[in-house]
Write a protein that holds these residues in place. Structure first.
Motif, mmCIF file in Angstrom:
data_model
loop_
_atom_site.group_PDB
_atom_site.id
_atom_site.type_symbol
_atom_site.label_atom_id
_atom_site.label_comp_id
_atom_site.label_asym_id
_atom_site.label_seq_id
_atom_site.Cartn_x
_atom_site.Cartn_y
_atom_site.Cartn_z
ATOM 1 N N LEU A 22 0.843 -1.189 0.000
ATOM 2 C CA LEU A 22 0.000 0.000 0.000
ATOM 3 C C LEU A 22 0.881 1.244 0.000
ATOM 4 N N LYS A 23 0.477 2.220 -0.815
ATOM 5 C CA LYS A 23 1.231 3.472 -0.872
ATOM 6 C C LYS A 23 0.317 4.633 -0.496
ATOM 7 N N PHE A 24 0.800 5.469 0.427
ATOM 8 C CA PHE A 24 0.167 6.754 0.715
ATOM 9 C C PHE A 24 0.902 7.765 -0.155
ATOM 10 N N ASP A 25 0.235 8.306 -1.149
ATOM 11 C CA ASP A 25 0.846 9.281 -2.051
ATOM 12 C C ASP A 25 0.369 10.673 -1.644
ATOM 13 N N CYS A 26 1.265 11.437 -1.053
ATOM 14 C CA CYS A 26 0.928 12.785 -0.581
ATOM 15 C C CYS A 26 1.492 13.851 -1.513
ATOM 16 N N GLY A 27 1.614 13.526 -2.791
ATOM 17 C CA GLY A 27 2.064 14.491 -3.788
ATOM 18 C C GLY A 27 3.464 15.008 -3.499
ATOM 19 N N GLU A 28 3.604 16.323 -3.479
ATOM 20 C CA GLU A 28 4.919 16.943 -3.280
ATOM 21 C C GLU A 28 5.514 16.656 -1.909
ATOM 22 N N ASP A 29 4.660 16.284 -0.936
ATOM 23 C CA ASP A 29 5.152 15.976 0.409
ATOM 24 C C ASP A 29 5.823 14.614 0.476
ATOM 25 N N ALA A 54 -0.893 15.387 3.025
ATOM 26 C CA ALA A 54 -0.138 14.975 4.216
ATOM 27 C C ALA A 54 -0.956 15.255 5.476
ATOM 28 N N ASP A 55 -1.674 16.371 5.482
ATOM 29 C CA ASP A 55 -2.505 16.710 6.637
ATOM 30 C C ASP A 55 -3.612 15.679 6.839
ATOM 31 N N ASN A 56 -4.256 15.268 5.757
ATOM 32 C CA ASN A 56 -5.306 14.250 5.869
ATOM 33 C C ASN A 56 -4.733 12.906 6.296
ATOM 34 N N LEU A 57 -3.511 12.595 5.872
ATOM 35 C CA LEU A 57 -2.869 11.360 6.311
ATOM 36 C C LEU A 57 -2.627 11.399 7.810
ATOM 37 N N LEU A 60 -5.920 10.866 9.478
ATOM 38 C CA LEU A 60 -6.346 9.481 9.309
ATOM 39 C C LEU A 60 -5.647 8.577 10.316
ATOM 40 N N LEU A 61 -4.333 8.725 10.427
ATOM 41 C CA LEU A 61 -3.552 7.874 11.331
ATOM 42 C C LEU A 61 -3.818 8.192 12.795
ATOM 43 N N ALA A 62 -4.252 9.415 13.079
ATOM 44 C CA ALA A 62 -4.575 9.801 14.458
ATOM 45 C C ALA A 62 -6.002 9.400 14.831
ATOM 46 N N GLY A 63 -6.744 8.853 13.866
ATOM 47 C CA GLY A 63 -8.120 8.451 14.135
ATOM 48 C C GLY A 63 -9.108 9.603 14.100
ATOM 49 N N LYS A 64 -8.673 10.750 13.583
ATOM 50 C CA LYS A 64 -9.537 11.933 13.536
ATOM 51 C C LYS A 64 -10.257 12.070 12.203
ATOM 52 N N LEU A 65 -9.911 11.212 11.227
ATOM 53 C CA LEU A 65 -10.542 11.247 9.913
ATOM 54 C C LEU A 65 -11.054 9.856 9.596
ATOM 55 N N ASN A 66 -12.357 9.732 9.426
ATOM 56 C CA ASN A 66 -12.965 8.450 9.081
ATOM 57 C C ASN A 66 -12.625 8.125 7.627
ATOM 58 N N PRO A 67 -12.023 6.956 7.377
ATOM 59 C CA PRO A 67 -11.593 6.633 6.013
ATOM 60 C C PRO A 67 -12.745 6.614 4.995
ATOM 61 N N MET A 68 -13.869 6.019 5.363
ATOM 62 C CA MET A 68 -14.987 5.933 4.422
ATOM 63 C C MET A 68 -15.555 7.317 4.112
ATOM 64 N N THR A 69 -15.685 8.140 5.128
ATOM 65 C CA THR A 69 -16.176 9.502 4.923
ATOM 66 C C THR A 69 -15.198 10.282 4.056
ATOM 67 N N ALA A 70 -13.917 10.110 4.315
ATOM 68 C CA ALA A 70 -12.891 10.821 3.551
ATOM 69 C C ALA A 70 -12.936 10.441 2.071
ATOM 70 N N VAL A 71 -13.162 9.159 1.793
ATOM 71 C CA VAL A 71 -13.267 8.711 0.398
ATOM 72 C C VAL A 71 -14.500 9.346 -0.253
ATOM 73 N N MET A 72 -15.624 9.316 0.450
ATOM 74 C CA MET A 72 -16.859 9.877 -0.103
ATOM 75 C C MET A 72 -16.749 11.388 -0.331
ATOM 76 N N MET A 73 -15.974 12.063 0.517
ATOM 77 C CA MET A 73 -15.808 13.517 0.385
ATOM 78 C C MET A 73 -14.695 13.880 -0.598
ATOM 79 N N LYS A 75 -11.501 13.354 -0.139
ATOM 80 C CA LYS A 75 -10.239 13.668 0.545
ATOM 81 C C LYS A 75 -9.202 12.569 0.333
ATOM 82 N N ILE A 76 -9.678 11.360 0.021
ATOM 83 C CA ILE A 76 -8.803 10.230 -0.289
ATOM 84 C C ILE A 76 -9.281 9.632 -1.603
#
Length: 93
Positions: A22-29, A54-57, A60-73, A75-76
């Protein structure tokens, strides 16, 4: 910024089974790749790629961003095998 996440992700991989890559691609970050039992900042092809800021990552890892909601919005964005992305939830517990 992403370098700070590597030790935490590496710790999450220890004593847990994570099949695939799995790759987290945060663009320029930069990128973080989870594969072969390690967390790395070396870019490579993976089974699944999550594109997010990078901020959303961090959220996400801190548990402050719901993955399913983020995908629907939008953000991911997921490309590749979504089953690999779904197994990420077990890894972050």
């Amino acid at each position: 910024m992403l370098q700070e996440l590597l030790p935490r992700l590496q710790q999450g991989l220890e004593n847990k089974s994570f099949d695939g890559s799995l790759k987290f691609d945060c663009g320029e970050d930069g990128v973080i790749v989870l594969a072969d039992g390690t967390a790395s900042d070396q870019d490579r092809d993976t089974d699944c790629t999550l594109r997010l800021s990078a901020d959303n990552l961090m959220q996400l890892l801190a548990g402050k961003l719901n993955p399913m909601t983020a995908v629907m919005m939008g953000k991911i964005k997921i490309s590749g095998n979504p089953k690999v992305a779904m197994s990420l939830a077990d890894l972050l517990k």
